[in-house]
Design an enzyme around this catalytic site. Structure first.
Site, PDB file in Angstrom:
ATOM      1  CG  ASP A  32     -29.451  35.981  60.321  1.00 20.47           C
ATOM      2  OD1 ASP A  32     -28.335  35.461  60.142  1.00 20.47           O
ATOM      3  OD2 ASP A  32     -30.194  35.695  61.286  1.00 20.47           O
ATOM      4  CB  ILE A  33     -34.404  33.823  60.846  1.00 16.26           C
ATOM      5  CG1 ILE A  33     -35.877  33.649  61.067  1.00 16.26           C
ATOM      6  CG2 ILE A  33     -33.582  33.122  61.923  1.00 16.26           C
ATOM      7  CD1 ILE A  33     -36.368  32.211  60.917  1.00 16.26           C
ATOM      8  CG  ASN A  89     -19.273  33.411  62.551  1.00 18.63           C
ATOM      9  OD1 ASN A  89     -18.460  34.307  62.710  1.00 18.63           O
ATOM     10  ND2 ASN A  89     -20.574  33.598  62.759  1.00 18.63           N
ATOM     11  CB  VAL A  98     -26.143  27.234  59.627  1.00 17.13           C
ATOM     12  CG1 VAL A  98     -26.670  26.506  58.394  1.00 17.13           C
ATOM     13  CG2 VAL A  98     -27.309  27.666  60.524  1.00 17.13           C
ATOM     14  CG  HIS A 102     -23.546  31.318  56.741  1.00 18.24           C
ATOM     15  ND1 HIS A 102     -23.414  30.015  57.156  1.00 18.24           N
ATOM     16  CD2 HIS A 102     -23.567  32.060  57.867  1.00 18.24           C
ATOM     17  CE1 HIS A 102     -23.342  29.979  58.478  1.00 18.24           C
ATOM     18  NE2 HIS A 102     -23.435  31.211  58.933  1.00 18.24           N
ATOM     19  CG  HIS A 104     -22.987  36.345  59.262  1.00 16.68           C
ATOM     20  ND1 HIS A 104     -24.196  36.204  59.905  1.00 16.68           N
ATOM     21  CD2 HIS A 104     -22.298  35.203  59.505  1.00 16.68           C
ATOM     22  CE1 HIS A 104     -24.228  35.028  60.523  1.00 16.68           C
ATOM     23  NE2 HIS A 104     -23.090  34.406  60.299  1.00 16.68           N
TER      24      HIS A 104
HETATM   25  P1  5GP Z   1     -23.602  31.145  62.020  1.00 21.00           P
HETATM   26  O1  5GP Z   1     -23.742  31.226  63.513  1.00 21.00           O
HETATM   27  O2  5GP Z   1     -23.623  29.716  61.556  1.00 21.00           O
HETATM   28  O3  5GP Z   1     -22.450  31.930  61.491  1.00 21.00           O
HETATM   29  O4  5GP Z   1     -24.872  31.876  61.437  1.00 21.00           O
HETATM   30  C1  5GP Z   1     -26.065  31.231  61.143  1.00 21.00           C
HETATM   31  C2  5GP Z   1     -27.100  32.293  60.897  1.00 21.00           C
HETATM   32  O5  5GP Z   1     -28.217  31.699  60.272  1.00 21.00           O
HETATM   33  C3  5GP Z   1     -27.596  32.954  62.178  1.00 21.00           C
HETATM   34  O6  5GP Z   1     -27.355  34.359  62.115  1.00 21.00           O
HETATM   35  C4  5GP Z   1     -29.082  32.605  62.193  1.00 21.00           C
HETATM   36  O7  5GP Z   1     -29.890  33.640  62.710  1.00 21.00           O
HETATM   37  C5  5GP Z   1     -29.377  32.303  60.745  1.00 21.00           C
HETATM   38  N1  5GP Z   1     -30.452  31.343  60.545  1.00 21.00           N
HETATM   39  C6  5GP Z   1     -30.585  30.136  61.152  1.00 21.00           C
HETATM   40  N2  5GP Z   1     -31.686  29.493  60.709  1.00 21.00           N
HETATM   41  C7  5GP Z   1     -32.263  30.317  59.795  1.00 21.00           C
HETATM   42  C8  5GP Z   1     -33.438  30.197  58.981  1.00 21.00           C
HETATM   43  O8  5GP Z   1     -34.166  29.227  59.005  1.00 21.00           O
HETATM   44  N3  5GP Z   1     -33.710  31.246  58.154  1.00 21.00           N
HETATM   45  C9  5GP Z   1     -32.900  32.354  58.095  1.00 21.00           C
HETATM   46  N4  5GP Z   1     -33.269  33.311  57.253  1.00 21.00           N
HETATM   47  N5  5GP Z   1     -31.794  32.494  58.842  1.00 21.00           N
HETATM   48  C10 5GP Z   1     -31.473  31.488  59.679  1.00 21.00           C
END
Ligand code: 5GP
Length: 116
Positions: A32-33, A89, A98, A102, A104
Site C-alpha cells: 500500500d502506498i 472495505n 478505490v 481489495h 487489506h
Molecule cells: P480503500 O480505502 O479503498 O479500502 O483502500 C484503498 C487503498 O489503496 C488505500 O489504503 C490507499 O493507500 C491505496 N492506494 C491508493 N492508490 C494507490 C496507488 O497508486 N498505489 C498503491 N500501492 N496503493 C494505493
C-alpha cells in the site's frame, strides 16, 4: 462510475509502478502506498470487481484465492504466528476509496478493536 477503470488496473497492467510482493495468474499483492501498519499489502483480483456487492457466485473461488494469498504471504514473511489483520472495505460507509475490490493485509503491530 464504479464500473470504470481504477488506478489498480494500471498497476495490474504495469502502467504505473507498485511494489509487488505476490503474484499468481489471478491475484496480485502489492504494498500500500500509504501504509497503516509496518506491513500493509493489498491483495486484488486481476479481474476488476468494484465492491463486495458486485461479486458473482461464480467468483467464489477467486475470493477464496485472496484469502489463500494472505495466508501464504503471512507465512512467507513469518508473521503467521504473530498474527495479522485482513480487511475489505465496501462503499462509502465502509471507507472504500478505490472501486476495485481489495483485501487489506496489515501486520507488524498490535491491532486495536473496534476499528475507527
Ligand atoms: P480503500 O480505502 O479503498 O479500502 O483502500 C484503498 C487503498 O489503496 C488505500 O489504503 C490507499 O493507500 C491505496 N492506494 C491508493 N492508490 C494507490 C496507488 O497508486 N498505489 C498503491 N500501492 N496503493 C494505493
Amino acid at each position: 462510475m464504479k464500473q470504470q477503470e481504477t488506478i489498480f488496473d494500471k498497476i495490474i497492467n504495469k502502467e504505473i509502478p507498485a511494489e509487488v510482493v505476490y503474484e499468481t495468474e489471478t491475484v496480485l499483492g502489492f504494498k500500500d502506498i500509504n501504509p497503516q501498519a509496518p506491513i500493509h499489502v493489498l491483495f486484488i483480483p486481476k479481474t476488476r470487481i468494484a465492491t463486495i456487492n458486485d461479486i458473482k457466485d461464480s467468483q467464489a473461488e477467486l475470493m477464496g484465492q485472496l484469502f489463500l494469498a494472505a495466508r501464504d504471504y503471512a507465512k512467507q514473511i513469518d508473521e503467521d504466528e504473530n498474527g495479522f489483520r485482513v480487511v475489505m472495505n465496501c462503499n462509502q460507509n465502509g471507507g472504500q476509496d478505490v472501486y476495485h475490490l481489495h483485501l487489506h493485509f496489515l501486520a507488524g503491530r498490535q491491532m486495536k478493536w473496534p476499528p475507527g
